[in-house]
Design an enzyme around this catalytic site. Sequence first.
Site, short mmCIF file in Angstrom:
data_model
loop_
_atom_site.label_atom_id
_atom_site.label_comp_id
_atom_site.label_asym_id
_atom_site.label_seq_id
_atom_site.Cartn_x
_atom_site.Cartn_y
_atom_site.Cartn_z
N HIS A 193 0.82 -1.22 0.00
CA HIS A 193 0.00 0.00 0.00
C HIS A 193 0.85 1.27 0.00
CE1 HIS A 193 0.58 -0.55 4.35
NE2 HIS A 193 0.52 0.76 4.40
N LYS A 239 8.88 -0.89 16.16
CA LYS A 239 7.66 -0.63 16.92
C LYS A 239 8.06 0.06 18.22
CE LYS A 239 5.19 -3.31 14.17
NZ LYS A 239 4.13 -2.80 13.33
N LYS A 264 0.56 5.50 -2.14
CA LYS A 264 0.54 6.80 -1.47
C LYS A 264 1.00 7.91 -2.42
CE LYS A 264 1.29 5.29 3.26
NZ LYS A 264 0.04 5.82 3.83
N HIS A 290 8.01 -2.58 2.10
CA HIS A 290 7.86 -1.11 2.04
C HIS A 290 9.20 -0.39 1.87
CE1 HIS A 290 3.93 -2.12 3.20
NE2 HIS A 290 4.10 -2.15 4.50
#
Lengths: 508, 314
Positions: A200, A360, A204, A262
Site C-alpha cells: 500500500h 515498533k 501513497k 515497504h
Amino acid sequence: MTTWQNPLRDERDKRLPRIAGPCGLVIFGVTGDLSRKKLMPAIYDLANRGLLPPGFALTGFARRDWENEDFAQVVYDAVKEHARTPFRQEVWDRLAEGIRFVQGTFDDDEAFDRLAQTVRELDEERGTGGNHAFYLSIPPAAFPVVCKQLARSGLANQDGESWRRVVIEKPFGHDLESARELNGIVNEVFPEESVFRIDHYLGKETVQNILALRFANQLYEPIWNANYVDHVQITMAEDIGLGGRAGYYDGIGAARDVIQNHLLQLMAFTTIEDPVSFSPQSLRTERIKVLSATKPAEPFGETTARGQYTGGWQGGKKVPGLLEEEGFPPDSTTETFAAITLEVNTRRWAGVPFYLRTGKRLGRRVTEIAVMFKRAPHLPFDQTSTEELGQNAVVIRIQPDEGITIRFGSKVPGTTMEVRDVTMDFSYGRAFTESSPEAYERLILDVLLGEPSLFPVAGEIERSWEILDPILDFWTKQGKPDPYAPGEWGPPSAEKMLGRTGRTWRHP
Amino acid sequence: MIIDMPTTNTAKVNAKIVELRQQGGAVALGRVLTLVIVTDDGEKTEEAIEAANEASREHPCRVIVVARGAREAAARLDAQIRVGGDAGASEVVVLRLYGELVEHGDTCVIPLLLPDAPVVAWWPFESPDKPSEDRIGQLAHRRITDAATDKDPVRALACRRSSYSDGDTDLAWTRLTQWRAYLAAALDLPPYEEITGATVSGEADSPSTDLLAGWLAAYLKIPVRRLPPQRNAPGINSVVLERKSGPVELSRLDGKVGTLRQPGQPDRRVALARRNVKDCLVEELRRLDPDEIYEATLEGLTQVEADAPEGAPA
C-alpha cells in the site's frame, strides 16, 4: 476491422477520469480489520468519486452466517465510520444494490460453487460482464486452498474478453524459498499479469511524488548521486506495540514485515534511473534493475542492528515489553526493531550507504526518506562560525504530514558571521491531504482497470528476499535481539552501527 | 480569525497579512495559486467564499474577493482578512469597493497577488460578456464563469461562444464531466460500432444540456438533436446514441440517479447527482492550461439542431 478508436476520447481531455469497465470485486476475509477500515471505505470513496462502473458488484465471503443485508450493514457501518469522502445516500444506494454475501469456509466445495453461482447471477443482473477480481485479505497459509478452490469452481477461468484477477497482500513469503513457493501456487491458477500484489505504500501520493520530484525537476537530479550524496536514511517508525498481533508477528519480525516490502520499494523509488517512459513495463524494468544492483553491506555484525522493546513508560503511559505481550513466548527472539545497511553498486550510487530502519514502540509514528548531502568541500568562514552547520538534507516525509523539507545553512542575524541549519518546508498541509485519495483507493482502482505500474511483480519480491535473506540468516545465529526502552529510537547498537563511520541517525 | 479593516488601502492589507503570518507561524506556506472571486456585494458572496474555502483544501490558495458595493457612494475600500478556521486551507481577503473604485477592482487586486503563482478569476454569478477583455480577467491565467447562474443562461452561453479565448472555462461545462465520463466509458467496450445519431434532452435553459449536445456534435462529427425536457425533469435529462445494434441511453429523470441502457445488457443505475459548486471548482483548479475540448464543444454548438417543444425522443 481496424482497432476501435473511441470517438469520445481525446488524450487532451484531462477531465475525463478513467472509469473501470463493468466488473465486480469478491473479498475473502471480509470480517478482518483491513477489510473494514480500508477496503470497504475505499470502495465507497471510489464510488463517490464516480470511478466505479455502473452496476459494480461487491461480494463478501466469510464463515459468518450472514444474509446479503447483514453484510450490507457491515459495509454501511464501515463506510460511515472510515470513508474519506462525505456520505451521500444516492451513492450508497447504488453501491448497496450490488452487495452480495456468500457464507462458507475455504475447504467447503459447496460454498465455492455457490460463490460461482452468485458471480454468474451478478453477470446477468448487474452486467458485470464476467470481469471479477478476487481480493485475498486472508493469511497466506490459506492461499493454496483458496487458489485451488477458485480453480476448481471455474472462478479463475477467463475466456474471451472477460478477465479474472487476484489481489494478494503481504507477507509475500518469509524468505526466498517460501516466496517462490507462494508465487508458484498463485501462478498455477492465475497468470502473472493477473496477479496484483498490494504494497500500500506504492499507492501513497507522496511515494508517487518522489518520481515527480526527481524527474520533473531540474533542481535535484544533478546532485542525486554519489558525487553529492553522503548517505541516505529511510525510516519507518511506529509508536504502537504488538499487543494482539502475536499470531502474525511472532517469528516474522520487523525486517520481514516492513523492510522486505515497504522500505526496499521506497529505496527503489529513491534510487532508480529515469525510466524511458512511465509505462508499467519501463517502471518495473528500472525497479528490478536497481534492486539487482543492491547488496547488503558486510560484515553484518557492524552494519546491522536489531532490537526488541522492553516494558516501561511511553508518552505518559506504562506499556508492556514484547515478552510480556499476550501470545509471545517469554523467550521470543522476534525483533521489533531492525536496521540494515545496503549498497547500490551502480555508477550513480557506488560508495553511498543506504540505512534502512524500522521498529515498533519508537519515538513517534513517522515514515521518511532523508537524503543527506556531503559537506561543502571548502568553507570560507572561521571554524567557529560554522560549528553549528550540519549537512544539507532533502527529506521526503511519507506519513504523517506528507511533504518535503530541505535543510540548509543560513546566516544567523547579527553582526557576526554565524551559520546555522534552517529548514524550508513544503507541506501538502493537513487540510490538503484530506482530499488526496487513500492508497487503497488508488490501488483498487488500478486493479479494476488492469493497470499494474504500482504493484511489485514476482521478480521484485524474489529479488528483495535475496537481499534480505543473508542478514536474516546471520541474525538467527546471534541469539537474542538487543533490548531498548519504549519511546526511544532503537537499541544502542543502532547508534553504533552509524557511529562507526562518524554518522548519526536523523531525529525524524 | 477574522480581521476587519474599514477604510483602508492594499499596502496596509499586505502588511497585515505578513504580520499575521509572522504571529501565527507558517500560515501561508505552499499556496499554489491566487483565486480572485468577482461578485456584486450581497448575501450570495458568502456562498462563493464558502465554496472557495472548501476547494482550497485540495488546492491551497489565496482567495481575493472583489465585492462591488454601491456605485453612488464615496470611493472607499473596506477590507477583511480571514485566516485559520475561517478560511479553510486558504487565506481570504475580502475587498469591498464603493463608489468610483468599483470600476477599478484590478488595481486593488494586483498588489495582493501571490508572487510567481497562477491567477484564476471566478465570476460565480453575473460575468462580463468578454471575460478575457475584462480588466481582472486580463490578470488571470484562467477565467471561470458560470452560465447556469446568469440571469439569462441562453444568452450567457452564446456570449461564451462568441468571446472564447484560451483560458476560458465555464462551470456549466464542468458539471458535465461525469456524464461525459460514463458515455465515453460505455463506448470503450464492445460492440465497437459507429454512432449514427445522437439526441440530448434537458431543460430549455440548461446550458449544460446544450454543451453536452455540442460536445457530442464536435466529437461524433454528426448533427445532434436537442430536445426539450421530459416530464419536467431538472437539468440534463437524457442522451441517446444510436448505433447499429441498438441505442446506448443514459438518462436521469429525478436529478439524482442515472440509468444506463444498452441492448442485450441489464439496466445499470448510477449515482449522477448535479455536482455542487465546490466539486466543480476543485476540478477547475486542477488544470490551468487552455481547455481545447471546451473550445471544440463551443464550436460544436453550431451543429446542434433544436427541436420544437413537443415529441417523444426519436
